[in-house]
Design an enzyme around this catalytic site. Sequence first.
Site, PDB file in Angstrom:
ATOM      1  N   SER A 106      12.713  -0.654  37.151  1.00  0.00           N
ATOM      2  CA  SER A 106      11.774   0.387  37.568  1.00  0.00           C
ATOM      3  C   SER A 106      10.333   0.006  37.253  1.00  0.00           C
ATOM      4  O   SER A 106       9.832  -1.000  37.733  1.00  0.00           O
ATOM      5  CB  SER A 106      12.181   1.714  36.918  1.00  0.00           C
ATOM      6  N   ASP A 249       6.196   2.594  42.022  1.00  0.00           N
ATOM      7  CA  ASP A 249       6.550   1.740  40.897  1.00  0.00           C
ATOM      8  C   ASP A 249       7.430   0.606  41.410  1.00  0.00           C
ATOM      9  O   ASP A 249       7.634   0.457  42.617  1.00  0.00           O
ATOM     10  CB  ASP A 249       7.235   2.548  39.791  1.00  0.00           C
ATOM     11  N   ASP A 251      10.580  -0.093  41.645  1.00  0.00           N
ATOM     12  CA  ASP A 251      11.741   0.143  42.508  1.00  0.00           C
ATOM     13  C   ASP A 251      11.514   1.265  43.506  1.00  0.00           C
ATOM     14  O   ASP A 251      12.424   1.663  44.224  1.00  0.00           O
ATOM     15  CB  ASP A 251      13.001   0.403  41.674  1.00  0.00           C
ATOM     16  N   ASP A 253      11.058   4.483  43.382  1.00  0.00           N
ATOM     17  CA  ASP A 253      11.592   5.842  43.324  1.00  0.00           C
ATOM     18  C   ASP A 253      10.527   6.824  42.833  1.00  0.00           C
ATOM     19  O   ASP A 253      10.792   8.015  42.684  1.00  0.00           O
ATOM     20  CB  ASP A 253      12.864   5.930  42.475  1.00  0.00           C
TER      21      ASP A 253
END
Length: 454
Positions: A106, A249, A251, A253
């Site tokens: 992340s 960010d 990833d 999400d």
Amino acid sequence: MSRLFGTDGVRGEANSYLTAELALLIAEAAALVLAKPAAGRSAGHKPVAVVGRDPRASGEMLEAAVSAGLAACGVDVLLVGVVPTPAVAYLTAVYEADLGVMISASHNAMPDNGIKIFGPGGHKLGDGVEDQIEELLHPDGADARRARRPVGAQIGRVRHAHEALGRYLEHLATSSTRSLAGVTVVVDCANGAAHRAGPLAYRAAGATVISIHDEPDGLNINDKCGSTHLEDLQRAVVEQGADLGLAHDGDADRCLAVDAAGNVIDGDVIMAILAIAMNEAGELAENTLVATVMSNLGLHIAMRAAGIEVRTTGVGDRYVLEELRAGEFSLGGEQSGHVVLPAFGTTGDGVLTGLRLMARMAQTGSTLAELGSVLTVLPQVLINVGGVDKNAVADSVAVADAVVGAEGELGAAGRVLLRPSGTEPVVRVMVEAADTATAQRIAESLAAVVAGAR
């Protein structure tokens, strides 16, 4: 053995804590727990797993290890490549897979990596399922893992699903049918999983897109960019004369925003804007927004004024998701920029959030600053008190009395939150007040009492 799974999967320094060996074992254990024969499927059916990753260099190694562990348990693996976490969740459902695996840490810096596991339908795992997976990682689970390893034609196969990103982008296109023509947006892709998906989705919706930090080399993910480092985005929005900026960010999400003047629009403000829009459209189920205890009091005040109820959960998007599912609510999220719209996805989706936010701008003809003015963010001070006995703090009469006194002084114009860390001997003292000086003073006073708890 301490608990392996944190609030968002397994995460740690790649090849030190999170080794290829551990990744393989986690994949095997996950297959044992999640990839079971399902009713209505033929006896010859082989379970399927979707595996995606962000662009970190270690992701290639861990992808190979995870794929090997799954295939060794007879699971066919669909490699979807570098895609956002919400794409893996969506594709797990679309491909009717038994599980999905996202290899990402992340917003963490590049040395770290992580493994997030989704169950059938693309849903995050509950604590009980994670515990079952962890049990199989203990030495006494080795026999169970070996017993599941098939031979011959029953060994899992690994193939690339080259159409996967396109299917995810088609899905995003259905989330908002309003054209974004006339909207100019700067997108900070964090040199991460959104470097293709974000700009492609926004351009497909009609926006003029200027993308930055969109050239991942495996080492530069989240490096002074993305949702945890907004300075470059703020500067670019002002220099380019854009209507807004969006930051993802590693990833993708998460989504945070910047208005035309470079002011930060955090997850609380984004949720307020979307909640009001959905309420007007009759799309806000039970007239309710789900947020965590870390959301600013200003969000609660703004929602109260708009006639919208706020349900609060513990910190972590998994708890938001659990509340959304339990109450069949339609919007939830976190101050950090995780925003969940269950009608379109089973987890936070930064690109989807960006689309919906710009659609509201296009619908109303309002600037992002004008939309965001619905919420006045109260000054918030957070102090981490380290080296304390969390149990002693929880049982301390002095701490309890200090909290009551602080709450009495603040009244309805502020709040106090003491939250023990789940991973270290730290208690977080958070105070919100009408002005920064008051919040700082009360937070420091409470922190001193917490530090002295015995």
